[in-house]
Design an enzyme around this catalytic site. Structure first.
Site, PDB file in Angstrom:
ATOM      1  CG  ASP A 191      51.750  51.406  41.913  1.00 22.93           C
ATOM      2  OD1 ASP A 191      51.469  52.334  41.131  1.00 22.93           O
ATOM      3  OD2 ASP A 191      52.067  50.271  41.527  1.00 22.93           O
ATOM      4  CG  ASN A 210      58.431  40.896  39.286  1.00 28.39           C
ATOM      5  OD1 ASN A 210      57.323  41.360  39.009  1.00 28.39           O
ATOM      6  ND2 ASN A 210      59.191  41.423  40.234  1.00 28.39           N
ATOM      7  CD  GLU A 223      58.458  44.154  43.104  1.00 29.21           C
ATOM      8  OE1 GLU A 223      58.072  43.348  42.238  1.00 29.21           O
ATOM      9  OE2 GLU A 223      59.194  45.125  42.847  1.00 29.21           O
TER      10      GLU A 223
END
Ligand code: PGA
Length: 238
Positions: A67, A134, A141
């Protein structure tokens, strides 16, 4: 998902590097997807050392950056491509043309993403991943679809906050481009890496709670050949 626990961080680094050397020796043309971030730094140093010692070569391998952040200067030390170069690529014998990364400055990002997925083509032999606090995988995400392609992503607040770990200024990125869950989950083998006490709670959730898109790392439990490499601190709550 196989669980590989190591008593110390040093043992964890050596364990991952050992198996990585093994994969490269078995398949010198290994196609890899690799993360930046703090997690793999010592592992990359061990691999660079292995190349220097003549134990292993990346000459015929291929590396894809997982990424990158958008909106930073091309030479920003915190850009993923620059971290990967600094910690690994600059110290191994990989030919320049065999290192692929994402041009987040391109005017047509959708096209860049399509092209990245096209080059990924038949997929990765081995993908290494860190885990976000997370549960994110790269820039996938919570809530990312398991069949998502490489794409532009708006980063969650905790991911924006974590980017400060890599930057020497406070102009934090808010978006980036990341390889999608489809190519990641399609990788023949996936290694999820976690070290340190900070990761213990999200590792527990990814391993012990339900498999859900809300914790992208939990999706790896459905992968036929995935392994979790954890040191004592990161596995303390398992
Ligand atoms: P870290 O980041 O390796 O710097 O902990 C992992 C991630 O956020 O994916």
């Amino acid at each position: 998902m196989n669980l590989l626990r190591f008593d110390s961080e040093d043992a964890w680094v050596a364990g991952v590097a050992n198996l990585w050397r093994d994969r490269l020796q078995t398949n010198p043309r290994l196609r890899l997807c690799l993360p930046s971030g703090n997690t793999p730094i010592k592992i990359y140093a061990a691999m660079a050392q292995s190349v220097k010692a003549g134990q292993v070569s990346f000459r015929d391998a291929e590396i894809f950056a997982l990424d990158d952040y958008g909106g930073l200067a091309p030479d920003d030390a915190g850009k993923c491509v620059n971290m990967l170069r600094r910690h690994l690529i600059d110290h191994i014998d990989l030919p320049t043309a065999r290192f692929h990364f994402i041009d987040t400055d391109a005017s047509d990002l959708a096209r860049v993403c399509r092209e990245y997925d096209r080059i990924i083509g038949d997929g990765f032999d081995l993908t290494l991943l860190g885990i976000g606090l997370n549960g994110h995988l790269g820039l996938n995400e919570p809530g990312s679809a398991p069949d998502s392609a490489t794409r532009r992503v708006e980063m969650h607040a905790s991911t924006i906050g974590a980017s400060a770990n890599y930057l020497n200024h406070s102009n934090l990125p808010t978006w980036g481009v990341g390889v999608g869950l489809k190519p990641l989950l399609g990788s023949k083998e996936v290694w999820l890496l976690a070290n340190g006490a900070k990761k213990a709670e999200i590792i527990r959730r990814a391993v012990e709670e339900e498999i859900t898109e809300e914790i992208p790392a939990s999706l790896l439990r459905k992968h036929p050949n995935s392994s979790l490499f954890v040191d004592a601190e990161a596995s303390a709550l398992l």
